[in-house]
Design a protein around this motif. Structure first.
Motif, PDB file in Angstrom:
ATOM      1  N   SER A 177       1.327 -17.917  -4.554  1.00  0.00           N
ATOM      2  CA  SER A 177       1.172 -17.151  -5.793  1.00  0.00           C
ATOM      3  C   SER A 177      -0.112 -16.334  -5.796  1.00  0.00           C
ATOM      4  O   SER A 177      -0.283 -15.447  -6.622  1.00  0.00           O
ATOM      5  CB  SER A 177       1.184 -18.095  -6.989  1.00  0.00           C
ATOM      6  OG  SER A 177       0.094 -18.981  -6.898  1.00  0.00           O
ATOM      7  N   GLN A 178      -1.023 -16.645  -4.877  1.00  0.00           N
ATOM      8  CA  GLN A 178      -2.284 -15.908  -4.836  1.00  0.00           C
ATOM      9  C   GLN A 178      -2.257 -14.790  -3.808  1.00  0.00           C
ATOM     10  O   GLN A 178      -3.284 -14.235  -3.466  1.00  0.00           O
ATOM     11  CB  GLN A 178      -3.431 -16.876  -4.515  1.00  0.00           C
ATOM     12  CG  GLN A 178      -3.597 -17.949  -5.568  1.00  0.00           C
ATOM     13  CD  GLN A 178      -4.509 -19.064  -5.100  1.00  0.00           C
ATOM     14  OE1 GLN A 178      -4.280 -19.666  -4.052  1.00  0.00           O
ATOM     15  NE2 GLN A 178      -5.538 -19.347  -5.859  1.00  0.00           N
ATOM     16  N   LEU A 179      -1.069 -14.476  -3.285  1.00  0.00           N
ATOM     17  CA  LEU A 179      -0.954 -13.418  -2.281  1.00  0.00           C
ATOM     18  C   LEU A 179      -0.220 -12.212  -2.857  1.00  0.00           C
ATOM     19  O   LEU A 179       0.570 -12.343  -3.787  1.00  0.00           O
ATOM     20  CB  LEU A 179      -0.164 -13.917  -1.073  1.00  0.00           C
ATOM     21  CG  LEU A 179      -0.680 -15.119  -0.295  1.00  0.00           C
ATOM     22  CD1 LEU A 179       0.245 -15.395   0.883  1.00  0.00           C
ATOM     23  CD2 LEU A 179      -2.095 -14.887   0.194  1.00  0.00           C
ATOM     24  N   SER A 180      -0.461 -11.060  -2.251  1.00  0.00           N
ATOM     25  CA  SER A 180       0.316  -9.876  -2.628  1.00  0.00           C
ATOM     26  C   SER A 180       1.688  -9.958  -1.960  1.00  0.00           C
ATOM     27  O   SER A 180       1.906 -10.790  -1.070  1.00  0.00           O
ATOM     28  CB  SER A 180      -0.405  -8.624  -2.166  1.00  0.00           C
ATOM     29  OG  SER A 180      -0.303  -8.511  -0.762  1.00  0.00           O
ATOM     30  N   ARG A 215      -4.919 -20.464   0.708  1.00  0.00           N
ATOM     31  CA  ARG A 215      -4.386 -19.998  -0.574  1.00  0.00           C
ATOM     32  C   ARG A 215      -2.950 -20.469  -0.770  1.00  0.00           C
ATOM     33  O   ARG A 215      -2.269 -20.835   0.169  1.00  0.00           O
ATOM     34  CB  ARG A 215      -4.372 -18.483  -0.593  1.00  0.00           C
ATOM     35  CG  ARG A 215      -5.750 -17.919  -0.568  1.00  0.00           C
ATOM     36  CD  ARG A 215      -5.708 -16.572  -1.171  1.00  0.00           C
ATOM     37  NE  ARG A 215      -7.002 -15.952  -1.062  1.00  0.00           N
ATOM     38  CZ  ARG A 215      -7.279 -14.798  -1.624  1.00  0.00           C
ATOM     39  NH1 ARG A 215      -6.344 -14.161  -2.281  1.00  0.00           N
ATOM     40  NH2 ARG A 215      -8.482 -14.298  -1.508  1.00  0.00           N
ATOM     41  N   TYR A 216      -2.532 -20.371  -2.024  1.00  0.00           N
ATOM     42  CA  TYR A 216      -1.134 -20.640  -2.338  1.00  0.00           C
ATOM     43  C   TYR A 216      -0.382 -19.316  -2.392  1.00  0.00           C
ATOM     44  O   TYR A 216      -0.993 -18.271  -2.660  1.00  0.00           O
ATOM     45  CB  TYR A 216      -1.018 -21.390  -3.666  1.00  0.00           C
ATOM     46  CG  TYR A 216      -1.424 -22.824  -3.516  1.00  0.00           C
ATOM     47  CD1 TYR A 216      -0.512 -23.771  -3.086  1.00  0.00           C
ATOM     48  CD2 TYR A 216      -2.739 -23.227  -3.737  1.00  0.00           C
ATOM     49  CE1 TYR A 216      -0.886 -25.087  -2.901  1.00  0.00           C
ATOM     50  CE2 TYR A 216      -3.124 -24.545  -3.561  1.00  0.00           C
ATOM     51  CZ  TYR A 216      -2.190 -25.468  -3.136  1.00  0.00           C
ATOM     52  OH  TYR A 216      -2.556 -26.768  -2.937  1.00  0.00           O
TER      53      TYR A 216
END
Ligand SMILES: Nc1ncnc2c1ncn2[C@@H]1O[C@H](COP(=O)(O)OP(=O)(O)OP(=O)(O)O)[C@@H](O)[C@H]1O
Ligand SMILES: [Mg+2]
Lengths: 321, 286
Positions: free
Chosen positions: A131-134, A128-129
């Motif tokens: 920006s796709q993480l909490s 993932r990038y």
């Protein structure tokens, strides 16, 4: 000593931000840099990492004078408050960055990165990038990225500052356990005294650019060097010209020797604890008692009671202004 | 999907904040349809229909005529000059524009605000005025002793001038917004300043650099006003496509003019689409 900071001074323009700061951080320890906002905590951490140059003073890392060393050559892991994730790289590539710079073989990098992602529980997120993480996941990614290069010291600037209360409570327990497992010398910045007491072995209290006190959580809490530290580390109240912890005060309905007379203004029940608010010599004060004890005394507002510091209580005499 | 549930007991317990945050996506069905509808209608009126008319015009006397119109020696020469010069100009401004943006954002020097304002001058000037300025600076009476009038170098110079702001103005805001801590993180992970530039800063700038370049290129192939004076419009030598189109129309050859216009249109589209694809490919690779 993993880190020795000696007589460091740093000003931005004409404002002094660090004043004669000296601290020692023991190898393998977990040290909290605690203090109010604007006190210079981040600046001190950045000076240690080489992201900021001190005006005077020295920084030694693992016995080597690092004062003039570029950040690249200090072997320090730095975790920024706002993560500073490499937005254009996947989680895997973020963590691999330091190893790629060091030109490690591909399969070694893959193995090490996957180990680290497992350690911070992001193994499913490798592709993932950021920006796709909490927020919490990004924070852990930043931690894994800093750990990847096997730094001699790990510096964390308010690692959980941007997270909500519940998540940060859980993360700090996790950080403590992680440290017990990895044993890397760690300094973390916080302005939350509860966080410092719960997680650290050593607390450095920094206010207004000066070190106020250094000690174990118990020392700093029980034997504060000055009223500022005492106030900053926990609840305090003022009785008879002294600063006392509200749970270190005896309260009785009969006059007692050495006691001060006080009037109950309010009794607040907070679950197990009861907060008794008082008027003592025309000033507000409060005492914390257990629910059972409060029931026993059956206090109501208007009652006249006698209060005094409990035997063995630490109190600080305030200078009369 | 929660991915942090299974935690081996030997490790610290699963840290919180585990669940993947779903990618947010605006979903207002009615609103979106209305938005897309009006955007398409507007684009059709302003862009697509006129373009379609031009394209249609260019082939209304058959594909053979189209081909002959485009490959007449003067048209072909104007087209190759235009496309070649535009590629060169786009590449030069890609590099120079990025450097200028960098200097404007990262360096401090006296007069910076003035330079920053001057960048917009090519946009602000009517292009024919720009042409006049260039002619008096680099023409036969050049105070610099540099005569580029009636040469291909003069064409390139004029195109460089009018398209300078594109890359500067697309890169500048991205550079301003770039998280400085990313660079510091790279440094503390051992990256040299060059490695930080190459691996952290550049990849974050590339999208803006490419779109600025695409704009500079498409603007170049259509440029008329600034080149018309300094080039001298010598067919086979310095006449650019836009001027060639103009002279075709003057010679009452609208179909030929439409044919050349259509070629420019296709070249612009190909450039925009391929730079966009390049950008997507790059961002997927990271
Ligand atoms: N780059 C800078 N330029 C000018 N002043 C600065 C700079 N960095 C920090 N300061 C000033 O130095 C002082 C200390 O800042 P610092 O960030 O070290 O505080 P802190 O203890 O980390 O505070 P916080 O808990 O709010 O993060 C502040 O008054 C701040 O305004
Ligand atoms: Mg700070």
């Amino acid at each position: 000593m993993a880190i020795e900071v000696r007589d460091v001074n740093k000003s931005f323009g004409t404002t002094p931000v660090l004043r004669d700061v000296s601290i020692d951080v023991e190898s393998g320890s977990l040290t909290a840099l605690l203090g109010p906002s604007g006190g210079g905590k981040s600046t001190l951490l950045r000076v240690i990492a080489g992201l900021e140059q001190p005006d005077t003073g020295t920084v030694r890392i693992s016995g080597v004078d690092a004062t003039r060393l570029a950040p690249q050559r200090r072997n320090v892991g730095f975790v920024f408050q706002h993560y500073a994730a490499f937005k254009h790289l996947t989680v895997f590539r973020n963590v691999a960055f330091g190893l790629e710079i060091r030109k490690r073989p591909k399969d070694e990098i893959r193995k090490r990165v996957m180990e680290l992602l497992e350690l911070v529980h992001l193994e499913q997120m490798a592709d993932r990038y950021p920006s796709q993480l909490s927020g919490g996941q990004r924070q852990r990614m930043a931690l894994a990225r800093a750990l990847a290069v096997e730094p001699e010291v790990l510096l964390l600037d308010e690692p959980f500052g941007a997270l909500d209360a519940q998540v940060r409570k859980e993360l700090r327990t996790w950080l403590r356990r992680l440290h017990d497992e990895v044993h890397v010398t760690t300094v973390f910045v916080t302005h939350d005294q509860e966080e410092a007491i719960e997680v650290a072995d050593t607390i450095v209290v920094l206010a207004d650019g000066e070190v106020e006190q250094v000690g174990s959580p118990a020392e700093v809490y029980d034997n504060p060097a000055n009223p500022f530290v005492m106030r900053f580390l926990g609840p305090v109240t003022e009785i008879g010209g002294s600063l006392v912890r509200p749970h270190d005060i005896e309260i009785s309905t009969e006059p007692v020797e050495g006691g001060t007379s006080a009037t109950v203004s309010r009794v607040v029940r907070l679950g197990f604890e009861v907060r008794v608010e008082l008027q003592v010599e025309g000033r507000d004060a409060w005492v914390q008692v257990t629910r059972g004890f409060a029931d026993q005394l059956a206090l109501t507002s208007g009652d006249v009671v006698s209060v005094r510091p409990a035997p063995g209580a630490r109190s600080l005499v305030l200078a009369t202004v | 999907m929660t991915t942090d549930v299974a935690v081996p007991p030997a490790l610290p317990p699963g840290p919180p904040g585990g669940g993947a945050r779903p990618r947010s996506r605006f979903s207002v069905p009615g609103g979106t349809a209305l938005g897309v509808g009006s955007a398409v209608l507007y684009l059709s009126l302003i862009v697509l229909i006129p373009l379609a008319v031009v394209a249609w015009r260019s082939v209304d006397q058959g594909p053979g005529y189209f081909w002959r119109a485009v490959t007449t020696p003067d048209a072909w020469s104007a087209l190759t000059l235009t496309v070649g010069a535009s590629i060169l100009v786009a590449l030069i401004n890609l590099v120079m524009g990025t450097i200028i943006a960098w200097v404007l954002v990262r360096d401090r020097f006296p007069g910076k605000a003035v330079v920053d304002t001057l960048i917009d001058l090519p946009f602000a000037l009517p292009t024919i005025v720009a042409g006049l300025v260039l002619l008096s600076l680099y023409g036969p009476e050049s105070p610099l002793g540099l005569n580029l009038a009636y040469s291909r170098a003069g064409v390139v110079l004029a195109l460089l001038f009018v398209t300078l702001p594109f890359v500067v103005r697309t890169v500048q805001p991205v550079l301003l917004e770039l998280d400085k801590e990313m660079e510091q993180a790279a440094a503390s992970l051992g990256a040299s300043p060059f490695q930080t530039f190459r691996r952290i800063i550049l990849p974050n700038l590339v999208p803006a650099m490419l779109s600025g370049t695409a704009l500079a290129f498409t603007r170049s192939i259509a440029e008329f006003g600034s080149t018309v004076l300094i080039s001298g419009n010598l067919p086979f030598k310095t006449q650019v496509a836009a001027v060639n189109i103009f002279s075709q129309i003057e010679g009452d050859n609208t179909t030929g003019a439409a044919a050349i216009s259509t070629v420019l249109l296709v070249v612009a589209l190909v450039a925009l689409v391929s730079l966009d694809l390049l950008q997507r490919w790059g961002s997927r690779r990271g």
